[in-house]
Write an enzyme that holds these catalytic residues in place. Sequence first.
Site, short mmCIF file in Angstrom:
data_model
loop_
_atom_site.label_atom_id
_atom_site.label_comp_id
_atom_site.label_asym_id
_atom_site.label_seq_id
_atom_site.Cartn_x
_atom_site.Cartn_y
_atom_site.Cartn_z
N TYR A 45 -80.92 59.24 17.11
CA TYR A 45 -79.53 59.23 16.64
C TYR A 45 -79.54 59.13 15.12
O TYR A 45 -80.53 58.73 14.51
CB TYR A 45 -78.72 58.08 17.27
CG TYR A 45 -78.98 56.72 16.67
CD1 TYR A 45 -78.21 56.25 15.60
CD2 TYR A 45 -79.97 55.90 17.17
CE1 TYR A 45 -78.44 55.00 15.06
CE2 TYR A 45 -80.20 54.65 16.64
CZ TYR A 45 -79.44 54.20 15.57
OH TYR A 45 -79.67 52.96 15.03
N CYS A 46 -78.44 59.54 14.50
CA CYS A 46 -78.28 59.44 13.06
C CYS A 46 -76.87 58.94 12.78
O CYS A 46 -76.40 58.04 13.47
CB CYS A 46 -78.56 60.79 12.39
SG CYS A 46 -77.51 62.13 12.98
N LYS A 47 -76.19 59.50 11.82
CA LYS A 47 -74.82 59.07 11.55
C LYS A 47 -73.83 59.86 12.39
O LYS A 47 -72.93 59.29 12.99
CB LYS A 47 -74.49 59.23 10.06
CG LYS A 47 -73.08 58.79 9.71
CD LYS A 47 -72.80 58.91 8.24
CE LYS A 47 -71.36 58.50 7.95
NZ LYS A 47 -71.03 58.68 6.55
N GLY B 220 -74.93 63.08 14.19
CA GLY B 220 -75.57 63.95 15.16
C GLY B 220 -76.30 65.16 14.63
O GLY B 220 -76.95 65.86 15.38
N TYR C 32 -74.29 57.12 15.30
CA TYR C 32 -73.82 55.81 14.86
C TYR C 32 -72.30 55.75 14.70
O TYR C 32 -71.69 54.71 14.94
CB TYR C 32 -74.51 55.40 13.56
CG TYR C 32 -74.39 53.93 13.28
CD1 TYR C 32 -75.06 53.00 14.07
CD2 TYR C 32 -73.61 53.47 12.24
CE1 TYR C 32 -74.93 51.65 13.84
CE2 TYR C 32 -73.48 52.12 12.00
CZ TYR C 32 -74.15 51.20 12.80
OH TYR C 32 -74.02 49.86 12.57
#
Length: 190
Positions: free
Chosen positions: A148-150, A152, A177
Amino acid sequence: MAARRALFRLPLRASSSAALRNGAAASRYASSLASAGAQPKWAATAVLPAQWRLLGKRAGGQTRWYSSELGVAKEYKFDDVKQLSEKPDENVQLIDVREPQEYANGHIPTALNIPVTTQPDALFLSPEEFEDRFGFAKPATDKGVIFYCKAGVRSATMAQLAINAGYKDVGEYKGSYMDWEKNGGKAEKP
């Protein structure tokens, strides 16, 4: 040298016959170098990953490349990730691919940080090099990884890198996130 450069300075909208002539010239040039025992980097097919395919020539002499999918990452939702963060599974690792300062401002509990932007080669490192660089063991290729990131985008990149690196069970939390915060997931800070 000038002749070689001229081959790559074709106008974008050149006629297809001009593209074929110049393509043939490039092929002859590469063949002449190969017969002399040399091969230019741009003519070597080994430079490109094996999964890449060449699409046919298009009008204007443009050549299109695409990467075939070696696999597709499974999609995880908020509830799946929440369950994993509350009850860690030794066979699945949650990985935050944001930069360390973003990770320090808050991350999903149990997630490790492997930043894809500054460390795109991380999953291709040997286990020893990986541990030296990150301070924790490299996730095993036979275990599950969920990225995961901020929002996608970076997680999708890392998921494809993981697949290319030989990981078998790759997942992606597409909401990332932002979705975690929106749904009231608790953030952990180091």
